[in-house]
Design a protein around this motif. Structure first.
Motif, PDB file in Angstrom:
ATOM      1  N   LYS A  46       9.735 -16.865  57.561  1.00 35.47           N
ATOM      2  CA  LYS A  46      10.195 -15.549  57.343  1.00 35.47           C
ATOM      3  C   LYS A  46      11.013 -15.900  56.185  1.00 35.47           C
ATOM      4  CE  LYS A  46      11.446 -11.374  59.867  1.00 35.47           C
ATOM      5  NZ  LYS A  46      12.252 -10.667  60.945  1.00 35.47           N
ATOM      6  N   ASN A  47      11.621 -14.651  55.245  1.00 38.08           N
ATOM      7  CA  ASN A  47      12.728 -14.744  54.299  1.00 38.08           C
ATOM      8  C   ASN A  47      13.760 -14.657  55.417  1.00 38.08           C
ATOM      9  OD1 ASN A  47      14.769 -14.761  52.577  1.00 38.08           O
ATOM     10  ND2 ASN A  47      12.951 -14.590  51.203  1.00 38.08           N
ATOM     11  N   GLN A  48      14.848 -15.370  55.407  1.00 42.28           N
ATOM     12  CA  GLN A  48      15.900 -15.076  56.175  1.00 42.28           C
ATOM     13  C   GLN A  48      17.125 -14.893  55.114  1.00 42.28           C
ATOM     14  OE1 GLN A  48      16.990 -15.775  59.926  1.00 42.28           O
ATOM     15  NE2 GLN A  48      14.060 -16.110  59.336  1.00 42.28           N
ATOM     16  N   ASN A  49      16.812 -14.534  53.539  1.00 43.38           N
ATOM     17  CA  ASN A  49      18.158 -13.646  53.059  1.00 43.38           C
ATOM     18  C   ASN A  49      18.500 -12.611  53.385  1.00 43.38           C
ATOM     19  OD1 ASN A  49      17.190 -16.293  52.188  1.00 43.38           O
ATOM     20  ND2 ASN A  49      17.988 -15.650  49.966  1.00 43.38           N
ATOM     21  N   ARG A  50      17.753 -11.949  54.230  1.00 39.90           N
ATOM     22  CA  ARG A  50      18.874 -10.033  53.727  1.00 39.90           C
ATOM     23  C   ARG A  50      18.684 -10.215  55.220  1.00 39.90           C
ATOM     24  NH1 ARG A  50      14.612  -5.711  50.072  1.00 39.90           N
ATOM     25  NH2 ARG A  50      15.293  -7.086  48.140  1.00 39.90           N
TER      26      ARG A  50
ATOM     27  N   VAL B 151      13.873 -20.066  54.646  1.00 37.23           N
ATOM     28  CA  VAL B 151      13.000 -19.799  54.912  1.00 37.23           C
ATOM     29  C   VAL B 151      12.747 -20.355  56.401  1.00 37.23           C
ATOM     30  CG1 VAL B 151      10.401 -19.692  55.314  1.00 37.23           C
ATOM     31  CG2 VAL B 151      11.589 -19.200  53.076  1.00 37.23           C
TER      32      VAL B 151
ATOM     33  N   THR C 298      16.138 -19.512  48.160  1.00 38.98           N
ATOM     34  CA  THR C 298      16.010 -18.554  49.639  1.00 38.98           C
ATOM     35  C   THR C 298      15.454 -19.429  50.838  1.00 38.98           C
ATOM     36  OG1 THR C 298      13.122 -19.220  49.220  1.00 38.98           O
ATOM     37  CG2 THR C 298      14.104 -16.456  48.468  1.00 38.98           C
TER      38      THR C 298
ATOM     39  N   ARG D 102      19.139 -14.271  62.955  1.00 38.26           N
ATOM     40  CA  ARG D 102      18.128 -14.539  62.890  1.00 38.26           C
ATOM     41  C   ARG D 102      17.635 -16.312  64.076  1.00 38.26           C
ATOM     42  NH1 ARG D 102      20.731 -17.042  56.769  1.00 38.26           N
ATOM     43  NH2 ARG D 102      20.180 -14.860  55.901  1.00 38.26           N
TER      44      ARG D 102
ATOM     45  N   GLU E 166      14.395 -23.027  49.811  1.00 39.79           N
ATOM     46  CA  GLU E 166      14.137 -22.932  48.383  1.00 39.79           C
ATOM     47  C   GLU E 166      15.270 -22.561  46.957  1.00 39.79           C
ATOM     48  OE1 GLU E 166      10.946 -20.274  49.093  1.00 39.79           O
ATOM     49  OE2 GLU E 166       9.116 -21.610  49.661  1.00 39.79           O
TER      50      GLU E 166
ATOM     51  N   SER F  18      16.631 -28.074  47.499  1.00 43.71           N
ATOM     52  CA  SER F  18      16.020 -28.073  48.149  1.00 43.71           C
ATOM     53  C   SER F  18      15.700 -28.728  48.989  1.00 43.71           C
ATOM     54  CB  SER F  18      14.468 -27.807  46.749  1.00 43.71           C
ATOM     55  OG  SER F  18      14.674 -26.479  46.084  1.00 43.71           O
TER      56      SER F  18
END
Length: 353
Positions: A65-69, A61, A59, A75, A7, A23
């Motif tokens: 689930k958001n993977q950024n952190r 995803v 981000t 992962r 995104e 995107s």
């Protein structure tokens, strides 16, 4: 919801923005290739999916689930690099088993899974060999098995075939696609080789200067390029200068030839210039060729390439290449000869910037 979603991804290194507002949504089990020249940002996008790089904005995803952190090892991603990156002090069995051992899997489970992976890549008879005892293609298959052994949710392939010779590349890319299809694993493949991308992908992302110029199926990318860059980068394509004759009638002039297009010219007016494209395989010189359109020009060169004969003709100053299949009785056009190339008006594409 799509399985892997990027995104509005951006990535800058200092003042240089290498990925610009990217995107994309990738479905579960889909095989997507990122295609483009060196420096276009394709590997950087892959590294952000893997967690090796953090997006400057946007981000990543996976499965909702958001993977950024999350760190790379959190992962559940398998990755295969251009350099095989096998452990030289471990044999084939131990290389494939490495991720499973790190995850603390029971010995019996590891042995069963490694055996499955070696059978999948047809190297079960080489389990005791070390990397230096394997060919490049065998090493890359071991690297693939090692990435797949922990059952990752996404497989990332970063130019995995570029270090191999041409014949091995073709056979291994087909093998990779067969394995991916069999396992149904969501896969992102980075390459600068258009033939690789066209031959094995469900969809292709053609990247240019940090952006996705076009996303589509191999057929869409090849037959309906959306931009001048895609048209020039994917396949061999004639880019031809033309002049609008009558927008209402959808006619243009190429050299001394007036051609009626199928694709609407748009807001241009009579006398305006535009660029059109034509694939070399679209035309035919045959006396009984079928087509509603033709171009007449003078042959400037003709080359025998084995399966095809590639000829160039001059049409109003534009050099247009066209291919015809070789046959035992094929007659090569001769330089200086005037010929008429027949094709369908729908074969012409208007090239947008």
């Amino acid at each position: 919801m799509s399985f892997l979603v990027l995104e509005n991804i951006k990535k800058s290194f200092g003042q240089v923005q290498v990925v610009k507002d990217f995107s994309m949504a990738i479905e579960k089990g889909e095989f997507v290739s990122f295609l483009g020249p060196s420096g276009c940002g394709k590997t950087t996008v892959l590294r952000m999916i893997a967690g090796f790089e953090t997006p400057s904005d946007g981000t990543v995803v996976i499965n909702g689930k958001n993977q950024n952190r999350l760190k790379t090892n959190q992962r559940n991603i398998g990755m295969v690099f251009q350099a095989y990156a096998l452990f030289p002090n471990m044999n084939v069995f131990d290389n494939v088993a490495f991720g499973l051992k790190v995850a603390g899997k029971p010995k019996s489970e590891i042995e069963t899974r490694v055996k499955e992976m070696l059978e999948l890549i047809h190297l079960e008879h080489l389990a005791d060999r070390y990397p230096y005892q394997l060919s490049g293609g065998q090493q890359q298959r071991v690297a693939l098995a090692r990435a797949l052994a922990p059952k990752p949710q996404v497989l990332l392939l970063d130019e995995p075939l570029s270090a191999l010779d041409a014949k091995i590349r073709v056979s291994l890319r087909e093998e990779i696609r067969q394995i991916q299809s069999r396992l149904g694993i969501t896969t992102v493949f980075v390459t600068h080789d258009q033939e690789e991308a066209l031959s094995i992908s469900d969809r292709i992302v053609v990247m240019n200067a940090g952006r996705a110029d076009q996303i589509g199926t191999p057929s869409e990318i090849y037959n309906r390029p959306a931009t001048r860059f895609v048209a020039s980068f994917v396949g061999t394509l004639n880019i031809i200068d033309a002049v609008v004759v009558d927008p209402a009638a959808n006619t243009i002039k190429v050299g001394e030839n007036v051609v009626k297009l199928r694709e609407p010219i748009g807001a241009l007016k009579g006398g305006d210039k535009l660029s059109i494209a034509l694939r070399p395989e679209a035309g035919s010189l045959s006396d009984n060729a079928k087509g509603d359109t033709s171009l007449t020009g003078k042959v400037t060169s003709s080359h025998f390439l084995g399966s095809v004969i590639r000829t160039k003709i001059d049409v109003g100053g534009d050099q247009i290449s066209f291919d015809m299949f070789n046959a035992p009785d094929a007659v090569m056009p001769q330089a200086g000869e005037t010929v008429t190339l027949c094709f369908n008006a729908s074969d012409f594409l208007i090239v947008r910037e």
